[in-house]
Enzyme design. Structure first.
Site, PDB file in Angstrom:
ATOM      1  N   HIS A 191      61.121 -38.820 -34.322  1.00 52.90           N
ATOM      2  CA  HIS A 191      60.678 -39.910 -33.641  1.00 52.90           C
ATOM      3  C   HIS A 191      61.474 -40.376 -32.576  1.00 52.90           C
ATOM      4  O   HIS A 191      61.203 -40.820 -31.575  1.00 52.90           O
ATOM      5  CB  HIS A 191      59.958 -40.962 -34.320  1.00 52.90           C
ATOM      6  CG  HIS A 191      58.830 -40.692 -35.147  1.00 52.90           C
ATOM      7  ND1 HIS A 191      58.627 -40.036 -36.639  1.00 52.90           N
ATOM      8  CD2 HIS A 191      57.652 -40.746 -34.656  1.00 52.90           C
ATOM      9  CE1 HIS A 191      57.389 -39.654 -36.589  1.00 52.90           C
ATOM     10  NE2 HIS A 191      56.864 -40.046 -35.628  1.00 52.90           N
ATOM     11  N   ARG A 298      50.764 -44.691 -31.770  1.00 53.76           N
ATOM     12  CA  ARG A 298      51.592 -45.292 -32.710  1.00 53.76           C
ATOM     13  C   ARG A 298      51.915 -46.406 -32.866  1.00 53.76           C
ATOM     14  O   ARG A 298      53.051 -46.953 -32.338  1.00 53.76           O
ATOM     15  CB  ARG A 298      53.056 -44.473 -32.548  1.00 53.76           C
ATOM     16  CG  ARG A 298      52.687 -42.738 -32.537  1.00 53.76           C
ATOM     17  CD  ARG A 298      54.128 -42.027 -32.510  1.00 53.76           C
ATOM     18  NE  ARG A 298      54.158 -40.624 -32.814  1.00 53.76           N
ATOM     19  CZ  ARG A 298      54.051 -39.660 -32.054  1.00 53.76           C
ATOM     20  NH1 ARG A 298      54.143 -39.857 -30.762  1.00 53.76           N
ATOM     21  NH2 ARG A 298      54.232 -38.492 -32.514  1.00 53.76           N
ATOM     22  N   GLU A 433      47.968 -33.178 -41.061  1.00 51.35           N
ATOM     23  CA  GLU A 433      49.194 -32.893 -40.987  1.00 51.35           C
ATOM     24  C   GLU A 433      50.148 -32.854 -42.334  1.00 51.35           C
ATOM     25  O   GLU A 433      51.118 -32.406 -42.311  1.00 51.35           O
ATOM     26  CB  GLU A 433      49.986 -34.220 -40.215  1.00 51.35           C
ATOM     27  CG  GLU A 433      49.614 -35.457 -40.849  1.00 51.35           C
ATOM     28  CD  GLU A 433      50.275 -36.666 -39.942  1.00 51.35           C
ATOM     29  OE1 GLU A 433      51.022 -36.334 -39.055  1.00 51.35           O
ATOM     30  OE2 GLU A 433      50.047 -37.733 -40.166  1.00 51.35           O
ATOM     31  N   ASN A 456      53.866 -32.162 -35.962  1.00 47.83           N
ATOM     32  CA  ASN A 456      55.224 -32.502 -36.063  1.00 47.83           C
ATOM     33  C   ASN A 456      55.419 -32.572 -37.773  1.00 47.83           C
ATOM     34  O   ASN A 456      56.243 -31.766 -38.194  1.00 47.83           O
ATOM     35  CB  ASN A 456      55.367 -33.583 -35.631  1.00 47.83           C
ATOM     36  CG  ASN A 456      55.097 -33.786 -34.152  1.00 47.83           C
ATOM     37  OD1 ASN A 456      55.177 -32.811 -33.422  1.00 47.83           O
ATOM     38  ND2 ASN A 456      55.011 -34.914 -33.635  1.00 47.83           N
ATOM     39  N   ASP A 457      54.309 -33.053 -38.354  1.00 51.05           N
ATOM     40  CA  ASP A 457      54.536 -33.158 -39.852  1.00 51.05           C
ATOM     41  C   ASP A 457      53.795 -31.752 -40.501  1.00 51.05           C
ATOM     42  O   ASP A 457      54.597 -30.989 -41.338  1.00 51.05           O
ATOM     43  CB  ASP A 457      53.787 -34.171 -40.344  1.00 51.05           C
ATOM     44  CG  ASP A 457      54.642 -35.595 -40.060  1.00 51.05           C
ATOM     45  OD1 ASP A 457      55.774 -35.389 -40.593  1.00 51.05           O
ATOM     46  OD2 ASP A 457      54.200 -36.473 -39.813  1.00 51.05           O
ATOM     47  N   CYS A 504      47.793 -33.819 -31.575  1.00 55.78           N
ATOM     48  CA  CYS A 504      48.621 -34.759 -30.911  1.00 55.78           C
ATOM     49  C   CYS A 504      50.106 -34.669 -31.358  1.00 55.78           C
ATOM     50  O   CYS A 504      51.048 -35.481 -30.775  1.00 55.78           O
ATOM     51  CB  CYS A 504      48.298 -36.128 -31.189  1.00 55.78           C
ATOM     52  SG  CYS A 504      48.152 -36.413 -33.028  1.00 55.78           S
TER      53      CYS A 504
HETATM   54  C1  PEP Z   1      52.710 -35.396 -36.081  1.00 59.17           C
HETATM   55  O1  PEP Z   1      53.166 -35.593 -36.985  1.00 59.17           O
HETATM   56  O2  PEP Z   1      52.422 -34.430 -35.349  1.00 59.17           O
HETATM   57  C2  PEP Z   1      52.264 -36.753 -35.380  1.00 59.17           C
HETATM   58  C3  PEP Z   1      51.880 -36.773 -34.302  1.00 59.17           C
HETATM   59  O3  PEP Z   1      52.660 -37.808 -35.951  1.00 59.17           O
HETATM   60  P1  PEP Z   1      54.161 -38.428 -36.070  1.00 59.17           P
HETATM   61  O4  PEP Z   1      54.898 -37.462 -34.922  1.00 59.17           O
HETATM   62  O5  PEP Z   1      53.950 -39.950 -35.483  1.00 59.17           O
HETATM   63  O6  PEP Z   1      54.569 -38.154 -37.429  1.00 59.17           O
HETATM   64 MG    MG Z   2      52.897 -37.225 -38.232  1.00 52.95          MG
END
Ligand code: PEP
Ligand code: MG
Length: 592
Positions: A191, A298, A433, A456-457, A504
């Site tokens: 993040h 977020r 995710e 991302n997750d 996203c």
């Molecule tokens: C993700 O996990 O891809 C996501 C968009 O959420 P974050 O990056 O806030 O965990």
């Molecule tokens: Mg995430």
């Protein structure tokens, strides 16, 4: 001159003077204060000493209880320093004389004190230096509050060099003060990296020992396009990077020309291109880059860098402002995603061995309805002011989704009873995710109206590769066949149930993967605002039917490397002669 290779976290080039943030403390810059503010500075100092004393006494008592009095004696020396009149008077005297902030005067006095002690022959006194530094740091921390506020108080333009920066540190950075940063640890989708992109601060992370190689005041180049840091560059290198910076800026300007054109393929398939938002002040940039909506808000950033939790009214005001400003475009508000790498000092969440696998996001919210319900009500109320979508993070399966929906329905009933307006048709979505959700999204599809893929997750969980750990960054591979198969499954299942499927995560902003993602059938992509025009340019230069064929081919490869070189090849053909940022990337290493 020295060249270091790390992980490119946020694009752009910065050239400037380094300011080192050591493991925990900022080397305090001299901040002038007015004469009238001096008594207040003295009060802050006394207050910090009182708080430090109370903290040390608490630790001392605890250690006495757990380990015995002899282990707690060390803290007597700390307490003595706090009560040392010579040091206190020196600080107050200097404060009046120099009219510089108390933290600066104190840090200087501390340095003088420890330097003098380190020189004396007496071993006992020499050993006290560590104690004094320890308690000195504690006093400084109390004076300066959370780390974030310190970064907030910079007085000159610097390149920050740190072991690590938290997302909340990054959130308070001002582009005008922090022109770039580099850290020892961290990953591309942490993040901190995501926040740096939103703030448009070039950054390189995961450099391992950058804090040991750079000194305060060194000239540093941060190349966030290729993940390179140059320390004290020679003239030619400096010139070359200044040229690269110009090219980067020029390519950005070029793309901006199409910012208001639709994101539609040559054969007329429309993709909604939205932006991710961390803080409401990003709206301006989001609008100026031509976003068709906000695909991920977020909300946890509203909770960071403050002493108390935002109440329902305050949240309502923030959501309503964003929703009203974006009207008639949609705003997708994601409920609180705390934990993982985002923590609140005021909540004292327990330290966990595996925070990304732990008490995070929806799990935390379901256990804390007193925090979750005010947020749900605030989002529902905002929905009366513009097109609002609500989405839950980290859904692992139907039970969690149902539990969240039960609370949401409670909130709807409460508002209805009080006659408070909200959009009864508010669209509801689940982030996909977690692999368990990706593999059962046909079941989830019956109870929500859209999916948003959080790559991302999803990538970190599918490949068991921590997204913030630079040591295994080589395993964190968006092009891995397992990831592509999961994506295909989510999109196909969603479409079978006539749902909109969005993405996203950061993967959606990688220009080299755009063709494959379009070909897999995504309906919407939500990314950092600055990346929107380039991704749009790519979408506008391909046929959907071609992208589908390329995606199908990509799914046949056996390794992520093969997929990536195949994707790059197509990207290069498509972008030939155009000034895509992606083309600025240095590919010498890949071809070597
Ligand atoms: C993700 O996990 O891809 C996501 C968009 O959420 P974050 O990056 O806030 O965990
Ligand atoms: Mg995430």
């Amino acid at each position: 001159m020295k060249l270091l290779k790390g992980i490119a976290a946020s694009a752009g080039i910065a050239v400037g003077k380094a300011l080192l943030l050591d493991h925990e403390d900022l080397r305090v810059p001299p901040r002038p204060v007015d004469e009238a503010a001096v008594p207040n500075e003295i009060m802050r100092f006394e207050d910090a000493l009182t708080r430090t004393r109370a903290q040390i006494l608490k630790i001392q008592n605890q250690i006495t209880k757990e380990l015995g009095r002899e282990h707690a004696e060390i803290f007597d020396a700390h307490l003595m320093l706090i009560e040392d009149r010579t040091l206190i008077e020196e600080v107050i005297g200097q404060l009046k004389k120099t009219r510089l902030s108390v933290e600066y005067v104190f840090s200087q006095a501390l340095r003088k004190y420890t330097a003098a002690l380190a020189k004396v022959g007496d071993e006992y006194l020499r050993e006290r230096v560590a104690d004094i530094n320890d308690v000195g740091r504690r006093i400084l921390r109390n004076l300066m509050g959370e780390r974030g506020t310190r970064i907030d108080q910079l007085t000159e333009r610097v390149v920050l060099i740190a072991y690590d920066l938290s997302p909340s540190d990054t959130a308070v950075m001002h582009k005008r003060d922090v022109i770039g940063f580099a850290t020892d640890i961290g990953g591309r989708t942490s993040h901190t990296a995501i926040m740096a992109k939103s703030r448009e601060v070039p950054a390189v992370v995961g450099l391992e020992n950058v804090t040991q190689l750079i000194k305060d005041g060194d000239e540093v180049i941060i190349d966030g396009i290729d993940g390179v840091v140059v320390i004290n560059p020679d003239r030619d290198t400096r010139e070359a990077y200044l040229t690269k910076r110009e090219e980067y800026i020029a390519s950005g300007r070029e793309f901006m020309k199409i910012k208001d054109s639709p994101a539609v393929t040559l054969d007329k398939r429309k993709i909604a291109l939205c932006a991710n938002l961390e803080l409401p002040d990003e709206i301006e940039s989001i609008q100026s880059h031509g976003a068709e909506g906000i695909g991920l808000f977020r909300t946890e950033y509203l909770f960071l860098n403050r002493k108390t939790l935002p109440n329902e009214e305050e949240q309502f005001f923030s959501y309503k402002t964003v929703v009203a400003q974006m009207k008639p475009r949609p705003v997708t508000i994601r409920t609180l995603d705390l934990g993982g790498d985002k923590f609140l000092s005021q909540l004292e969440m327990p330290r966990e061995m595996n925070p990304f696998l732990g008490w995070r996001a929806i799990r935390f919210c379901l256990a804390m309805p007193e925090i979750f319900k005010p947020q749900l009500r605030a989002i529902l109320r905002a929905s009366a002011f513009g097109k609002t979508r609500l989405m839950y993070p980290m859904i692992s399966g139907l039970e969690e989704l149902r539990a969240a929906n039960d609370l949401l329905n409670d909130c709807k009933r409460e508002l209805h009873k009080k006659g408070v307006p909200y959009d009864p048709k508010i669209e509801l979505g689940a982030m996909i995710e977690i692999p368990s959700a990706a593999l059962t999204c046909d079941l989830l599809a019956d109870e929500v109206s859209f999916f948003s893929i959080g790559t991302n997750d999803l990538i970190q969980y599918a490949l068991a590769a921590d997204r913030v750990n630079e040591k295994i960054a080589y395993l964190y591979d968006p092009a891995h066949p397992a990831v592509l198969r999961l994506l295909r499954n989510i999109i196909v299942s969603g479409h079978r149930k006539k749902m909109r499927v969005s993405m996203c995560g950061e993967m959606a902003g990688d220009p080299e993967l755009t063709i494959i993602l379009v070909g897999l059938g995504l309906d919407e992509m939500s990314i950092s605002a600055v990346l929107l025009p380039e991704i749009k340019a790519i979408i506008r230069s391909i046929k959907f039917s071609t992208a589908q064929r390329i995606a199908k081919e990509a799914l046949k490869f056996r390794t992520g490397k093969e997929v990536m070189s195949f994707a790059r090849e197509h990207f290069r053909q498509l972008s030939k002669g155009k000034s895509f940022y992606g083309n600025l990337r240095d590919r010498r290493e890949e071809t070597a």
